[in-house]
Design an enzyme around this catalytic site. Structure first.
Site, PDB file in Angstrom:
ATOM      1  N   LYS A  22       1.322  -0.929   0.316  1.00 15.68           N
ATOM      2  CA  LYS A  22       0.137  -0.282   0.249  1.00 15.68           C
ATOM      3  C   LYS A  22       0.744   1.039  -0.304  1.00 15.68           C
ATOM      4  CE  LYS A  22      -1.648   2.520   3.565  1.00 15.68           C
ATOM      5  NZ  LYS A  22      -1.323   3.623   2.317  1.00 15.68           N
ATOM      6  N   GLU A  39      10.694   1.875   9.958  1.00 13.86           N
ATOM      7  CA  GLU A  39      11.995   2.525   9.705  1.00 13.86           C
ATOM      8  C   GLU A  39      11.199   3.973   9.677  1.00 13.86           C
ATOM      9  OE1 GLU A  39      14.830   1.906   8.545  1.00 13.86           O
ATOM     10  OE2 GLU A  39      15.051   0.390   7.184  1.00 13.86           O
ATOM     11  N   CYS A  43      14.281  10.969   5.310  1.00 10.36           N
ATOM     12  CA  CYS A  43      14.596  10.529   6.070  1.00 10.36           C
ATOM     13  C   CYS A  43      15.681  10.545   6.350  1.00 10.36           C
ATOM     14  CB  CYS A  43      13.731   8.811   6.503  1.00 10.36           C
ATOM     15  SG  CYS A  43      15.031   7.764   6.035  1.00 10.36           S
ATOM     16  N   GLU A  76      11.744  17.346  13.617  1.00  9.63           N
ATOM     17  CA  GLU A  76      11.754  16.853  11.985  1.00  9.63           C
ATOM     18  C   GLU A  76      11.166  17.453  11.957  1.00  9.63           C
ATOM     19  OE1 GLU A  76      10.346  13.261  10.604  1.00  9.63           O
ATOM     20  OE2 GLU A  76      12.326  12.716   9.276  1.00  9.63           O
TER      21      GLU A  76
HETATM   22  P1  NAD Z   1       2.873   8.721   7.413  1.00  8.21           P
HETATM   23  O1  NAD Z   1       3.521   7.924   8.929  1.00  8.21           O
HETATM   24  O2  NAD Z   1       2.289   9.956   7.519  1.00  8.21           O
HETATM   25  O3  NAD Z   1       2.786   7.803   6.616  1.00  8.21           O
HETATM   26  C1  NAD Z   1       3.127   6.615   6.161  1.00  8.21           C
HETATM   27  C2  NAD Z   1       2.394   6.014   5.190  1.00  8.21           C
HETATM   28  O4  NAD Z   1       1.012   5.079   6.465  1.00  8.21           O
HETATM   29  C3  NAD Z   1       1.302   5.938   4.637  1.00  8.21           C
HETATM   30  O5  NAD Z   1       0.927   4.723   3.225  1.00  8.21           O
HETATM   31  C4  NAD Z   1      -0.308   6.247   4.927  1.00  8.21           C
HETATM   32  O6  NAD Z   1      -1.322   6.382   4.192  1.00  8.21           O
HETATM   33  C5  NAD Z   1       0.205   5.004   6.376  1.00  8.21           C
HETATM   34  N1  NAD Z   1      -0.670   5.219   7.367  1.00  8.21           N
HETATM   35  C6  NAD Z   1      -1.374   5.888   7.797  1.00  8.21           C
HETATM   36  N2  NAD Z   1      -2.296   6.045   9.026  1.00  8.21           N
HETATM   37  C7  NAD Z   1      -1.726   4.912   9.501  1.00  8.21           C
HETATM   38  C8  NAD Z   1      -2.136   3.655  10.281  1.00  8.21           C
HETATM   39  N3  NAD Z   1      -3.125   4.520  11.154  1.00  8.21           N
HETATM   40  N4  NAD Z   1      -1.316   2.106  10.240  1.00  8.21           N
HETATM   41  C9  NAD Z   1      -0.733   1.814   9.294  1.00  8.21           C
HETATM   42  N5  NAD Z   1      -0.912   2.718   8.707  1.00  8.21           N
HETATM   43  C10 NAD Z   1      -0.974   4.073   7.918  1.00  8.21           C
HETATM   44  O7  NAD Z   1       4.430   9.541   6.686  1.00  8.21           O
HETATM   45  P2  NAD Z   1       4.676  10.471   5.484  1.00  8.21           P
HETATM   46  O8  NAD Z   1       4.228  11.738   6.031  1.00  8.21           O
HETATM   47  O9  NAD Z   1       4.281   9.374   4.770  1.00  8.21           O
HETATM   48  O10 NAD Z   1       5.951  10.353   5.410  1.00  8.21           O
HETATM   49  C11 NAD Z   1       7.296  10.950   5.487  1.00  8.21           C
HETATM   50  C12 NAD Z   1       7.925  10.526   7.359  1.00  8.21           C
HETATM   51  O11 NAD Z   1       8.007   9.056   6.995  1.00  8.21           O
HETATM   52  C13 NAD Z   1       8.860  11.073   8.371  1.00  8.21           C
HETATM   53  O12 NAD Z   1       9.287  11.226   8.915  1.00  8.21           O
HETATM   54  C14 NAD Z   1      10.478  10.628   7.259  1.00  8.21           C
HETATM   55  O13 NAD Z   1      11.235  10.016   8.366  1.00  8.21           O
HETATM   56  C15 NAD Z   1       9.830   8.504   7.470  1.00  8.21           C
HETATM   57  N6  NAD Z   1      10.767   8.244   6.238  1.00  8.21           N
HETATM   58  C16 NAD Z   1      11.662   7.162   7.484  1.00  8.21           C
HETATM   59  C17 NAD Z   1      12.443   5.589   6.488  1.00  8.21           C
HETATM   60  C18 NAD Z   1      13.442   5.452   6.806  1.00  8.21           C
HETATM   61  O14 NAD Z   1      13.970   4.650   6.615  1.00  8.21           O
HETATM   62  N7  NAD Z   1      13.464   5.714   8.370  1.00  8.21           N
HETATM   63  C19 NAD Z   1      12.082   6.227   4.702  1.00  8.21           C
HETATM   64  C20 NAD Z   1      11.824   7.214   4.287  1.00  8.21           C
HETATM   65  C21 NAD Z   1      10.609   8.209   5.700  1.00  8.21           C
END
Ligand code: NAD
Length: 470
Positions: A169, A242, A276, A372
């Protein structure tokens, strides 16, 4: 004719229960309607993945690697089209989109040679103990919007190679490239082995509580990661998280200010800071603080902030309105606390554009330093004492990565050894390599990806402990 995006369920490209609009963040125009899955379609995809599991898991690693190799070739063959779509839905400049596609294909290929071997723990002539590694079953991947393709491949590659089947997803604002990967996979992988579902944030909780899903591999924010962990607890799902980071760059006093500014700027501003492991706060010795700030301000001023599809654009828009507004809020707050040395004004145009912005003279507890930001805004902090700056870098709930910059490699490495994060790069940044494990410490993650260690996370240790019957 406009491309029709589809979900992939049980080897078939299908429409959604409903659909939703996907916006180009550079123009705020709708670029496509994306099919939206509901709970019934999720159950169909999970059932298909469950049915496909026995046959897929019974294949050898070499056979599964053969399928994935053909998938890598097919993605590569459409990588120009995918890069353009990535720029349209994500916003990144086209050269950075092409780089993401090249990295995704290279990463998938790098996984193919990885194997999980049986380990003989004891064989003393009587007692033989062997640890096998079996696949888990149906896995689910949930990905964010900053690197939609490579972060999908980081999960798809090892999950399938280890013999699992997968339901993926993407994030609601960047689903289209994942749909195209699904379209490509439809012609290569057996039905049900890989499924693609899109949503507007409703499916995550249904996936993390689904009784037939054995593992959730999640990349996203720490706040959502905590929800994933809590809801996966009910059925004791395996979880890889992650999450976010607030990576510090420590510049040592033997680096010329101009060189340090170039390195730190590049590490902070790629993908408009939406990485990230982007450099999210820079610590610079007071002896070179003014010069460093002047040099990095020049680099920020020279950025070409424009639609990523235009050649020459170096900084694209923020990916979505929510992030755009969050970063603007951090900028306005920082203006009241520190000194703005570059950027800071939002251009009067369509699109979620924020020019590279640099602040100095902020306290470490200012939100721009402590949180962040995930955008093209960098606080430059002053320090005098190495032990003190290490403590300040470590004073964070996050521990994803960090960088140390120094001409004396031994001294820089000694500092790196004291940074409490999953990865510390010395004199380089973003040196992510599919063969090197990547995992965050503290609230930046749990478990991790890449390397054989990442592959093992898609398996269950299975011990067979035998003795002759006497
Ligand atoms: P987010 O947490 O808002 O969303 C990530 C995913 O989770 C989306 O697909 C979203 O639809 C889904 N989601 C939303 N609510 C959910 C729930 N209750 N249960 C399960 N899934 C749910 O993150 P974002 O804003 O899309 O991404 C940015 C963040 O991701 C930043 O904090 C960044 O640092 C982090 N990130 C981390 C890595 C890593 O490898 N550590 C890599 C890339 C991004």
């Amino acid at each position: 004719m406009a491309h029709e995006y589809k979900l992939l369920i049980d080897g078939e490209l299908v429409g959604g229960a409903t659909s939703f609009a996907v916006i180009n963040p550079a123009t705020e125009e709708v670029i496509a309607n994306c099919p939206k899955a509901d709970e019934a379609l999720l159950n169909k995809a999970v059932d298909a993945a469950e049915r496909a599991f026995p046959e897929w898991s019974a294949k050898s690693y070499d056979e599964r690697a053969g399928y994935l190799s053909r998938l890598a070739d097919a993605i590569e063959a459409r990588s120009d089209e995918l890069a353009r779509l990535l720029t349209a839905e994500q916003g990144k400049p086209i050269d950075q989109a092409q780089f993401e596609m090249m990295a995704a294909v290279g990463t998938l290929r790098a996984f193919l040679g990885m194997r999980v071997e049986d380990e003989v723990i004891r064989d003393d002539g009587g007692n033989r103990v062997v640890e096998h590694r079996t696949p888990l079953g149906v896995c689910a991947s949930i990905t964010p919007w900053n690197f939609p393709v490579i972060l999908l491949i980081n999960k798809l590659g090892p999950a399938l190679l280890a013999g699992n089947t997968l339901v993926s997803k993407p994030a609601p604002t960047t689903p289209l490239t994942t749909c195209v990967v699904g379209e490509i996979a439809r012609d290569i992988l057996p039905a049900g082995v890989f499924n693609v579902l899109c949503d507007e944030n409703e499916l995550g909780p249904l996936m993390t509580t689904h009784p037939k899903i054995a593992k959730i591999s999640f990349t996203g924010s720490t706040a959502t990661g905590a929800k994933v962990l809590a809801s996966a607890a009910e059925s004791i799902k395996r979880v890889t998280l992650e999450l976010g980071g607030n990576d510090a760059a420590i510049v040592l006093d033997d680096v010329p200010a101009k060189l340090a500014a170039e390195k730190v700027y590049a590490g902070a501003m790629a993908n408009a800071g939406q990485i990230c492991v982007a450099i999210k706060r820079a610590y610079v010795p007071s002896s070179m603080y003014d010069e460093f700030c002047e040099e990095i301000a020049k680099l920020a001023g020279a950025a070409v902030v424009d639609d990523g599809s235009k050649q020459g654009s170096t900084v694209g828009p923020l990916q979505n309105r929510m992030q755009f507004e969050k970063v603007q809020g951090l900028i306005e707050d920082a203006k009241t606390r520190g000194t703005l040395v570059a950027g800071g004004e939002i251009p009067d145009r369509k699109g979620y554009f924020i020019p590279p912005t640099i602040f100095r003279d902020l306290d470490d507890d200012a939100p721009l330093v402590a949180e962040e930001q995930f955008g093209p805004v960098l606080p430059v902090q002053k320090y005098d004492d190495i032990a003190d700056v290490i403590a300040r870098a470590n004073n964070s709930d996050y521990g994803l990565a960090g960088t140390v910059w120094g001409m004396d490699l031994d001294r820089a490495t000694a500092v790196a050894m004291q940074i409490d994060s999953g990865t510390v790069w010395v004199n380089q940044h973003l040196a992510i390599d599919p063969t090197i494990p990547f995992r965050g410490s503290k609230m930046s993650g749990m478990g991790g990806e890449l390397g054989v260690a990442g592959l093992l996370e898609y398996t269950q240790p299975h011990i067979v402990n035998s003795v002759p019957l006497a």
